[in-house]
Design a protein around this motif. Structure first.
Motif, PDB file in Angstrom:
ATOM      1  N   GLU A   1      15.388 -81.747  20.127  1.00 16.02           N
ATOM      2  CA  GLU A   1      15.389 -82.043  21.587  1.00 16.02           C
ATOM      3  C   GLU A   1      17.376 -82.173  21.304  1.00 16.02           C
ATOM      4  OE1 GLU A   1      15.475 -84.997  25.443  1.00 16.02           O
ATOM      5  OE2 GLU A   1      14.698 -85.368  23.570  1.00 16.02           O
ATOM      6  N   ARG A   2      17.332 -82.952  20.607  1.00 15.64           N
ATOM      7  CA  ARG A   2      19.360 -83.352  20.400  1.00 15.64           C
ATOM      8  C   ARG A   2      20.286 -82.680  19.864  1.00 15.64           C
ATOM      9  NH1 ARG A   2      19.190 -89.799  17.828  1.00 15.64           N
ATOM     10  NH2 ARG A   2      18.661 -90.396  19.818  1.00 15.64           N
ATOM     11  N   LYS A   3      19.382 -81.315  18.750  1.00 15.57           N
ATOM     12  CA  LYS A   3      20.463 -79.792  18.667  1.00 15.57           C
ATOM     13  C   LYS A   3      20.265 -79.857  19.464  1.00 15.57           C
ATOM     14  CE  LYS A   3      17.694 -79.881  14.238  1.00 15.57           C
ATOM     15  NZ  LYS A   3      16.560 -78.918  12.827  1.00 15.57           N
ATOM     16  N   SER A   4      20.270 -79.375  20.960  1.00 11.81           N
ATOM     17  CA  SER A   4      20.077 -78.700  22.042  1.00 11.81           C
ATOM     18  C   SER A   4      21.730 -78.638  23.273  1.00 11.81           C
ATOM     19  CB  SER A   4      19.551 -78.083  22.634  1.00 11.81           C
ATOM     20  OG  SER A   4      18.340 -79.435  23.380  1.00 11.81           O
ATOM     21  N   GLN A   5      21.688 -80.444  22.349  1.00 17.84           N
ATOM     22  CA  GLN A   5      22.547 -81.592  23.283  1.00 17.84           C
ATOM     23  C   GLN A   5      24.131 -81.209  22.352  1.00 17.84           C
ATOM     24  OE1 GLN A   5      20.459 -84.846  23.061  1.00 17.84           O
ATOM     25  NE2 GLN A   5      19.183 -84.195  25.366  1.00 17.84           N
ATOM     26  N   TYR A   6      23.564 -81.652  20.653  1.00 20.21           N
ATOM     27  CA  TYR A   6      25.543 -81.817  20.554  1.00 20.21           C
ATOM     28  C   TYR A   6      25.919 -80.785  19.066  1.00 20.21           C
ATOM     29  CZ  TYR A   6      23.900 -86.505  21.900  1.00 20.21           C
ATOM     30  OH  TYR A   6      23.515 -87.638  22.807  1.00 20.21           O
ATOM     31  N   GLU A   7      26.328 -80.332  18.818  1.00 23.35           N
ATOM     32  CA  GLU A   7      26.980 -80.154  17.418  1.00 23.35           C
ATOM     33  C   GLU A   7      26.566 -81.238  16.771  1.00 23.35           C
ATOM     34  OE1 GLU A   7      27.386 -76.770  17.911  1.00 23.35           O
ATOM     35  OE2 GLU A   7      28.021 -76.828  19.755  1.00 23.35           O
ATOM     36  N   TRP A   8      26.592 -80.579  15.376  1.00 28.13           N
ATOM     37  CA  TRP A   8      25.801 -81.810  14.381  1.00 28.13           C
ATOM     38  C   TRP A   8      26.562 -80.621  13.383  1.00 28.13           C
ATOM     39  CZ3 TRP A   8      23.378 -85.908  14.515  1.00 28.13           C
ATOM     40  CH2 TRP A   8      22.901 -86.025  16.075  1.00 28.13           C
ATOM     41  N   SER A   9      26.659 -82.196  11.705  1.00 24.22           N
ATOM     42  CA  SER A   9      27.372 -81.753  10.617  1.00 24.22           C
ATOM     43  C   SER A   9      26.002 -82.325   9.885  1.00 24.22           C
ATOM     44  CB  SER A   9      27.814 -83.384   9.877  1.00 24.22           C
ATOM     45  OG  SER A   9      26.923 -84.725  10.353  1.00 24.22           O
ATOM     46  N   ASP A  10      25.633 -81.480   8.836  1.00 19.82           N
ATOM     47  CA  ASP A  10      24.227 -81.332   7.907  1.00 19.82           C
ATOM     48  C   ASP A  10      24.009 -82.663   8.016  1.00 19.82           C
ATOM     49  OD1 ASP A  10      24.836 -79.023   7.512  1.00 19.82           O
ATOM     50  OD2 ASP A  10      26.005 -79.185   5.868  1.00 19.82           O
ATOM     51  N   PRO A  11      22.728 -83.385   7.505  1.00 23.62           N
ATOM     52  CA  PRO A  11      22.369 -84.550   7.288  1.00 23.62           C
ATOM     53  C   PRO A  11      22.741 -85.266   6.505  1.00 23.62           C
ATOM     54  CG  PRO A  11      20.544 -83.013   7.888  1.00 23.62           C
ATOM     55  CD  PRO A  11      21.939 -82.434   7.624  1.00 23.62           C
ATOM     56  N   TYR A  12      23.307 -86.647   6.376  1.00 23.23           N
ATOM     57  CA  TYR A  12      23.252 -87.168   5.239  1.00 23.23           C
ATOM     58  C   TYR A  12      23.398 -88.138   4.233  1.00 23.23           C
ATOM     59  CZ  TYR A  12      25.220 -90.575   8.682  1.00 23.23           C
ATOM     60  OH  TYR A  12      25.730 -92.066   9.730  1.00 23.23           O
ATOM     61  N   MET A  13      21.983 -88.239   5.233  1.00 23.20           N
ATOM     62  CA  MET A  13      20.688 -90.181   5.202  1.00 23.20           C
ATOM     63  C   MET A  13      19.621 -89.909   5.959  1.00 23.20           C
ATOM     64  SD  MET A  13      21.689 -94.091   5.508  1.00 23.20           S
ATOM     65  CE  MET A  13      23.057 -94.229   4.027  1.00 23.20           C
ATOM     66  N   LYS A  14      18.806 -89.937   4.505  1.00 23.83           N
ATOM     67  CA  LYS A  14      17.376 -90.116   5.404  1.00 23.83           C
ATOM     68  C   LYS A  14      17.070 -91.342   5.811  1.00 23.83           C
ATOM     69  CE  LYS A  14      15.687 -86.080   2.395  1.00 23.83           C
ATOM     70  NZ  LYS A  14      14.582 -85.300   1.406  1.00 23.83           N
ATOM     71  N   ASN A  15      15.964 -91.250   7.141  1.00 23.77           N
ATOM     72  CA  ASN A  15      15.444 -92.802   6.850  1.00 23.77           C
ATOM     73  C   ASN A  15      14.587 -92.284   7.431  1.00 23.77           C
ATOM     74  OD1 ASN A  15      16.012 -95.435   8.425  1.00 23.77           O
ATOM     75  ND2 ASN A  15      16.114 -94.803  10.404  1.00 23.77           N
ATOM     76  N   GLN A  16      13.280 -93.818   7.958  1.00 19.04           N
ATOM     77  CA  GLN A  16      12.240 -93.089   8.409  1.00 19.04           C
ATOM     78  C   GLN A  16      12.263 -94.615  10.072  1.00 19.04           C
ATOM     79  OE1 GLN A  16       8.630 -92.871   5.649  1.00 19.04           O
ATOM     80  NE2 GLN A  16       9.938 -95.209   5.200  1.00 19.04           N
ATOM     81  N   GLN A  17      11.411 -94.657  10.750  1.00 18.66           N
ATOM     82  CA  GLN A  17      10.952 -95.332  11.950  1.00 18.66           C
ATOM     83  C   GLN A  17      10.190 -96.370  11.463  1.00 18.66           C
ATOM     84  OE1 GLN A  17      13.382 -95.948  14.693  1.00 18.66           O
ATOM     85  NE2 GLN A  17      14.455 -94.307  14.223  1.00 18.66           N
TER      86      GLN A  17
END
Length: 252
Positions: free
Chosen positions: A101-117
């Motif tokens: 969803e956020r990909k259509s709302q912002y310009e993004w850098s490449d991912p720099y860190m993995k995480n979990q909820q």
């Protein structure tokens, strides 16, 4: 009279030759980083009132390499879009999860860190898995990745006694400590750091709700700044700077 004119002319020439600064202020373009100041270790307020965090260290190094003045700007997380659209901040850089969803709302850098909820509970909690959250009061931050993860798992949420939304994860920790809620859904990196540094009697359940990646978010259409930051991050990765900052904050 001639002497006065000569002095005036000399002073004018000197003024024109001086750097274009005002009262010592920097003329560098500002790189204003929007962040949640209650989100350690990514960004938070030190006891002396200064701002610190893994993401802020990355952003400050990045700004210096781009020849820009770094400014850390605390924001209310649920107001981040307005801050970005109004131009108050240059980007959102604070454990910001990349989603479809956020990909259509912002310009993004490449991912720099993995995480979990993940789910945080008290050490004496009987909850061992997600199924054990049935009939419990669960807390989450407003407009957060934790809330998005729960929105994507409605069957799980239906089992909760109640889903409580708060302004920050520090408030969520206070609610859990007081017994007002039974569990928190939050970023694993933040959860483990807070538990380790605070010594609170909490634990993280082994079963995660979702996996994700962090990136830097920019105003939609601002590809120029995004590309500049991305290039700089890649340089920082290649020369080992990102690894050094990671070692400082996470020991690995």
């Amino acid at each position: 009279m001639k002497f006065t004119k000569i002095v005036a002319a000399c002073l004018t020439a000197v003024m024109l030759a001086m750097p274009l600064t005002s009262c010592g202020k920097s003329t560098k373009k500002k790189f204003v980083v929007g962040f949640d100041n209650e989100f350690p270790p990514m960004g938070y307020v030190e006891k002396d009132g200064s701002y610190a965090g893994f993401d802020l260290d990355l952003a400050k190094e990045c700004a210096g390499r781009m020849g820009m003045e770094f400014v850390a700007q605390p924001i209310a997380w649920d107001s981040k879009d307005n801050e970005l659209k109004s131009g108050n901040i240059s980007c959102i850089w604070n454990g910001f999860t990349i989603t479809e969803e956020r990909k259509s709302q912002y310009e993004w850098s490449d991912p720099y860190m993995k995480n979990q909820q993940v789910v945080v509970v008290k050490n004496d909690s009987t909850a061992k898995s997600l199924a054990d959250l049935a009939d419990l009061k669960v807390c989450v931050q407003k407009d957060s990745s934790g809330l998005a993860a729960l929105d994507g798992n409605p069957d799980l949420v239906k089992t909760f006694k109640e889903l409580v939304q708060v302004d920050s994860y520090l408030n969520a920790m206070m609610e859990l400590e007081s017994g007002s809620v039974d569990a928190i859904v939050m970023d694993e990196i933040v959860a483990r750091y807070e538990i380790q540094t605070s010594g609170k009697p909490f634990k993280v359940l082994d079963e995660a709700i979702s996996a994700e990646e962090y990136g830097v978010g920019f105003l939609k259409g601002n590809t120029q700044l995004r590309d500049q930051v991305q290039k700089t991050l890649e340089e920082m990765s290649k020369d080992g700077t990102m690894a050094k900052i990671s070692q400082k904050w996470f020991g690995s």
